[in-house]
Scaffold this active site. Sequence first.
Site, mmCIF file in Angstrom:
data_model
loop_
_atom_site.group_PDB
_atom_site.id
_atom_site.type_symbol
_atom_site.label_atom_id
_atom_site.label_comp_id
_atom_site.label_asym_id
_atom_site.label_seq_id
_atom_site.Cartn_x
_atom_site.Cartn_y
_atom_site.Cartn_z
ATOM 1 N N LYS A 10 0.735 -1.089 -0.053
ATOM 2 C CA LYS A 10 -0.009 0.033 0.101
ATOM 3 C C LYS A 10 0.880 1.252 0.004
ATOM 4 C CE LYS A 10 -3.538 2.847 0.589
ATOM 5 N NZ LYS A 10 -4.653 3.169 -0.396
ATOM 6 N N LYS B 266 0.082 11.517 5.633
ATOM 7 C CA LYS B 266 0.551 10.395 6.483
ATOM 8 C C LYS B 266 1.183 9.384 5.536
ATOM 9 C CE LYS B 266 -2.574 7.593 6.586
ATOM 10 N NZ LYS B 266 -3.634 6.666 6.366
HETATM 11 P P1 NAD Z 1 -11.985 9.251 7.278
HETATM 12 O O1 NAD Z 1 -11.497 10.184 8.170
HETATM 13 O O2 NAD Z 1 -13.311 9.638 6.409
HETATM 14 O O3 NAD Z 1 -12.719 8.015 8.229
HETATM 15 C C1 NAD Z 1 -12.228 7.526 9.367
HETATM 16 C C2 NAD Z 1 -13.302 7.360 10.425
HETATM 17 O O4 NAD Z 1 -12.796 6.775 11.494
HETATM 18 C C3 NAD Z 1 -13.980 8.775 10.847
HETATM 19 O O5 NAD Z 1 -15.388 8.703 10.543
HETATM 20 C C4 NAD Z 1 -13.481 8.889 12.271
HETATM 21 O O6 NAD Z 1 -14.586 9.468 13.135
HETATM 22 C C5 NAD Z 1 -13.583 7.536 12.879
HETATM 23 N N1 NAD Z 1 -12.717 7.172 13.858
HETATM 24 C C6 NAD Z 1 -11.389 7.645 14.267
HETATM 25 N N2 NAD Z 1 -11.153 7.363 15.399
HETATM 26 C C7 NAD Z 1 -11.974 6.327 15.605
HETATM 27 C C8 NAD Z 1 -12.152 5.829 16.860
HETATM 28 N N3 NAD Z 1 -11.169 5.641 18.047
HETATM 29 N N4 NAD Z 1 -13.330 4.897 17.132
HETATM 30 C C9 NAD Z 1 -14.199 4.493 16.136
HETATM 31 N N5 NAD Z 1 -14.109 5.588 15.186
HETATM 32 C C10 NAD Z 1 -12.878 6.563 14.788
HETATM 33 O O7 NAD Z 1 -11.215 8.395 6.238
HETATM 34 P P2 NAD Z 1 -11.232 7.651 5.186
HETATM 35 O O8 NAD Z 1 -10.898 8.309 3.951
HETATM 36 O O9 NAD Z 1 -12.508 6.822 5.211
HETATM 37 O O10 NAD Z 1 -9.882 6.614 5.352
HETATM 38 C C11 NAD Z 1 -9.831 5.305 6.273
HETATM 39 C C12 NAD Z 1 -8.593 4.798 6.199
HETATM 40 O O11 NAD Z 1 -8.413 4.193 4.840
HETATM 41 C C13 NAD Z 1 -7.209 5.476 6.321
HETATM 42 O O12 NAD Z 1 -6.167 4.835 6.623
HETATM 43 C C14 NAD Z 1 -6.902 6.004 4.694
HETATM 44 O O13 NAD Z 1 -5.520 6.446 4.665
HETATM 45 C C15 NAD Z 1 -7.241 4.793 3.938
HETATM 46 N N6 NAD Z 1 -7.785 4.951 2.697
HETATM 47 C C16 NAD Z 1 -8.631 6.261 2.302
HETATM 48 C C17 NAD Z 1 -8.794 6.043 0.850
HETATM 49 C C18 NAD Z 1 -9.795 7.430 0.690
HETATM 50 O O14 NAD Z 1 -9.804 7.381 -0.816
HETATM 51 N N7 NAD Z 1 -10.423 8.196 1.403
HETATM 52 C C19 NAD Z 1 -8.519 5.166 0.031
HETATM 53 C C20 NAD Z 1 -7.776 4.397 0.286
HETATM 54 C C21 NAD Z 1 -7.411 3.993 1.681
#
Ligand code: NAD
Length: 296
Positions: A171, A239
């Site tokens: 990744k 990050k």
């Molecule tokens: P996001 O910030 O939209 O979602 C993360 C969620 O986790 C938030 O809703 C937040 O409130 C929740 N959260 C944080 N701490 C928490 C806890 N202790 N308990 C419960 N909930 C908690 O992020 P995202 O875009 O959905 O990304 C999530 C992961 O996937 C990240 O690691 C990101 O790098 C990865 N990712 C994102 C994408 C993208 O296009 N958005 C694509 C591939 C991978």
Amino acid sequence: MTTIGFIGLGIMGAPMAANLVTAGYDVVGFNRSPDKAKDLVAAGGREAACVTEAAEGADVVITMLPDSPDVLGVVTGPDGVLAHSHPGQLLIDMSTIRPEASRQVAAAAAAVGVRALDAPVSGGEAGAREGVLSIMVGGEAADVEAARPVLEAVGTTVVHVGPHGAGQTVKAANQLIVAGNIQLLGEAIVFLEASGVDLDAAIRVLGGGLAGSTVLDRKAANMVGRDFTPGFRLALHHKDMGIVTTAAREAGVVIPLGAAVAQLIAALVARGDGDLDHSALFALTHDLSTELPDPR
Ligand code: NAD
């Protein structure tokens, strides 16, 4: 019926959890900030009030959280997933975190008989909604096969890439490629706009040749339309550039172009644009070409 505890219902987690319901799973979701479970509940899933309620008794627990400390806290913390787990439970972390943090999670899980996988994804919000993510999985082969039906409900490309942490290493490479692609696409669009050619025609023909890419297909319109609604937040890509920079250093590898793009992403985050989509790399390049008028 298989019950899945799903923790982290953000941009990616919410549509993934809903797709699991559609695939026939009983999904219990939890998000720290409220109001994020609406889509899951509308799809027929259930909302939990805390991590324990989502994880306890679930056959499979999935985490989709922002960063390494979030995953370590939710999984290994005092009221975390492992404190209320049962032997044989499958823990699939689909967040993008440090490979070392995934190995820590796997070791802590193994100590209580839980089978852990790191299974980060690529494909963005659109890929999550459409259930066509690419999933790179690290862990034991038998556990990957046990998890495969669940993973195939949210993704179309599911590949076991090696032991614990290997999914995160792949990744990290993915994020390096995507960052470089987006930056060069942004530079090309700034250049094309400044040159006064028919932009739609240019993007169409570029998409059919060697310059074509999923990044071009999915991000060119954001740049042309100046719509940087996330998608994938720059703060998260910042990050990820930290993860790949450290991992490359540890591997004794130089990533000169990756390092340059990492600095551009850092500049956007430093100027307060961390909540914009990563296609906003275009905006910084545009701003650096200060003599260019905005053609809108
Ligand atoms: P996001 O910030 O939209 O979602 C993360 C969620 O986790 C938030 O809703 C937040 O409130 C929740 N959260 C944080 N701490 C928490 C806890 N202790 N308990 C419960 N909930 C908690 O992020 P995202 O875009 O959905 O990304 C999530 C992961 O996937 C990240 O690691 C990101 O790098 C990865 N990712 C994102 C994408 C993208 O296009 N958005 C694509 C591939 C991978």
